[in-house]
Design an enzyme around this catalytic site. Sequence first.
Site, PDB file in Angstrom:
ATOM      1  N   HIS A 329       5.668   3.529  52.916  1.00 45.09           N
ATOM      2  CA  HIS A 329       6.282   3.298  54.158  1.00 45.09           C
ATOM      3  C   HIS A 329       6.970   4.873  54.478  1.00 45.09           C
ATOM      4  O   HIS A 329       8.019   4.861  53.903  1.00 45.09           O
ATOM      5  CB  HIS A 329       6.828   2.267  54.417  1.00 45.09           C
ATOM      6  CG  HIS A 329       7.402   2.062  55.850  1.00 45.09           C
ATOM      7  ND1 HIS A 329       6.853   1.347  56.845  1.00 45.09           N
ATOM      8  CD2 HIS A 329       8.642   2.316  56.526  1.00 45.09           C
ATOM      9  CE1 HIS A 329       7.341   1.439  57.992  1.00 45.09           C
ATOM     10  NE2 HIS A 329       8.803   1.790  57.786  1.00 45.09           N
ATOM     11  N   HIS A 372      16.489  -2.842  53.238  1.00 47.38           N
ATOM     12  CA  HIS A 372      17.279  -1.571  52.922  1.00 47.38           C
ATOM     13  C   HIS A 372      18.802  -1.775  53.789  1.00 47.38           C
ATOM     14  O   HIS A 372      19.174  -2.774  54.433  1.00 47.38           O
ATOM     15  CB  HIS A 372      16.569  -0.453  53.833  1.00 47.38           C
ATOM     16  CG  HIS A 372      16.287  -0.869  55.266  1.00 47.38           C
ATOM     17  ND1 HIS A 372      15.067  -1.519  55.570  1.00 47.38           N
ATOM     18  CD2 HIS A 372      16.875  -0.504  56.497  1.00 47.38           C
ATOM     19  CE1 HIS A 372      14.976  -1.821  56.844  1.00 47.38           C
ATOM     20  NE2 HIS A 372      16.125  -1.217  57.442  1.00 47.38           N
ATOM     21  N   GLU A 378      21.934   1.088  63.579  1.00 44.03           N
ATOM     22  CA  GLU A 378      20.665   0.843  64.285  1.00 44.03           C
ATOM     23  C   GLU A 378      20.698   0.017  65.579  1.00 44.03           C
ATOM     24  O   GLU A 378      21.109  -1.395  65.080  1.00 44.03           O
ATOM     25  CB  GLU A 378      19.635   0.376  63.389  1.00 44.03           C
ATOM     26  CG  GLU A 378      19.439   1.262  62.264  1.00 44.03           C
ATOM     27  CD  GLU A 378      18.304   0.873  61.248  1.00 44.03           C
ATOM     28  OE1 GLU A 378      18.093  -0.275  61.025  1.00 44.03           O
ATOM     29  OE2 GLU A 378      17.697   1.656  60.155  1.00 44.03           O
ATOM     30  N   HIS A 408      19.465  -5.464  55.320  1.00 44.74           N
ATOM     31  CA  HIS A 408      18.499  -6.208  56.422  1.00 44.74           C
ATOM     32  C   HIS A 408      17.008  -6.212  56.139  1.00 44.74           C
ATOM     33  O   HIS A 408      16.861  -5.001  55.354  1.00 44.74           O
ATOM     34  CB  HIS A 408      18.505  -5.985  57.969  1.00 44.74           C
ATOM     35  CG  HIS A 408      18.726  -4.577  58.128  1.00 44.74           C
ATOM     36  ND1 HIS A 408      19.724  -3.565  57.662  1.00 44.74           N
ATOM     37  CD2 HIS A 408      17.865  -3.813  58.860  1.00 44.74           C
ATOM     38  CE1 HIS A 408      19.123  -2.289  58.137  1.00 44.74           C
ATOM     39  NE2 HIS A 408      18.156  -2.470  58.905  1.00 44.74           N
TER      40      HIS A 408
END
EC number: 1.13.11.5
Length: 549
Positions: A329, A372, A378, A408
């Site tokens: 990813h 992560h 964010e 999260h």
Amino acid sequence: MPAPPIKERKPITDLRKVFHYTDTQRRKPTREEDPYEYQAGWGNRFQSEVIPGTLPAGQNNPQEARFGLYTEGITYSAFAAPRHANFSTYLYRARVAAAHNGYKANIETKSHIENCLLTLNPKVETLAEQAEWGPFPLPKEDETIDFVDGLHTLGGSGDPNLREGIALYVFMINADMDHRAFCNTDGDFLIVAQLGNLDIQTELGKLFLQPGEICVIPRGVRFAIRRGPGHTVARGYITEIWGSIWELPDLGPLGGHGLANPRDFLYPVAYIDDELHEDWRIVNKANGKFHAIQQDHSPFDVVAWHGNAVPYKYDLTKFASQNATSIDHTDPSVNCVLTAKSRDPNTPLADFLWFGPRWDVASNTFRLPYFHRNSATEFLASLYGNGLGRSDEFLPGGGSVEISHTPHGNFSDDYVWEMRVQENEPRRILENQMTIMVESSRSFLFTEYARSICGTFKNQGTDPKVWDVLPDKFSSYPNIKEILAQVKADKAAQRARLDTYYDDERLAQLAAQGHVVKDKAAEANTVSNSNGTNGTAAGHVNGHTVAAA
């Protein structure tokens, strides 16, 4: 054998349903509802005039401008800034901005503005856990809320007086700015339309903004926001930066094209009001406080202009996405539309990112974002569709946030399925939706409006029940304790072998006896086996004999 029939491509008119802007098959660079003309190209020094021949040739400040106009300059950067960082615009207008009837300080407003986003301010607080907001409340039918009254600070970091930092806002309106303009003297506004069309008039011309489009208005430029035809309410998000400027990210190995392409940024053309001699009020935001200027003439009286401190817009459906095509990813940096530098040359103040429809192509790899703890803060917001929020209740018009190093990830059934799936087929993902993310190197503080007044805030820690979806399978792995004991024994044996080389007396003794230098390791290489008896460092794991290292 006859060739298969050719599938005819039909234009898609609903921009919320396109995979990319090219699905519209339009010849113009603007959406069908957009009534305005624009100039295209990032980083240019543009020029525009209502009446041809108005701009002075070969100079900026003629002794007498044509048609009796006045020359007015806007300097955005320091006078002696390097050429690539030097921004300014010259305006040729009917009345100068300095002609007014004075300032009125700290005017009343229904908005909630907080720009001192430092720990010394008791009005702002950190969020210790993940947080989420439902759709921010639209104005009630019995109240009239324009942009000045409908602007609310959620949070951020820094202070405009220090010329360093970032702030997040939402705005919800049900009225147009009537003979009232806004001027942000603190920083640049990056405006995102989420609900309803926006008709934005600036001193340098008009911009039309629809959900899925963004615009940037440089600090010091006056503007007015009105609703588009047929829209009674509007809602959106704003990212304000202090002491920095939005830029296109470098492409590195991508080469000359990709992500947000320069030619897709659109700049206004000159426009003047039909009626120039009417009473107007200019609302200035300075250090987070609203002050007003009264004047008897329109601020939108610029007949011609040239420069590079100019508002612009961009359609997020034009984003040329990049992705992994083999394994793993990719980091969200491949979705960066615009970036703003910080004082640290290696870390941006903020990135504005896009998450929209794209192909997902990878083999033998987990495709979803892994769990992560990012150093960045964010903030996610869904413009339309399902969105990418942290819960099933994440709806368009709301938002979610993870502060720096907050752990999260995803506990959904899709996540579990992704770990088991064996197919390697390409997929079209995130169709019929658009999500934005503001990512900042700063740790944010949040306002009272965000934490309570808006009424849609949820401070959400991780519910332990989610672990039922992702249990600890390691501890129940067959013979895992024996495996760990074997690893421990192997490490002890390895340390013992190495220790021999640091013991001169032992080395001399072994040499005198004619032994190979391994005796000390052999002496130490005993462990308790699964039956509790001593033996050599060998055991049985899953029915197989494991020899000592």
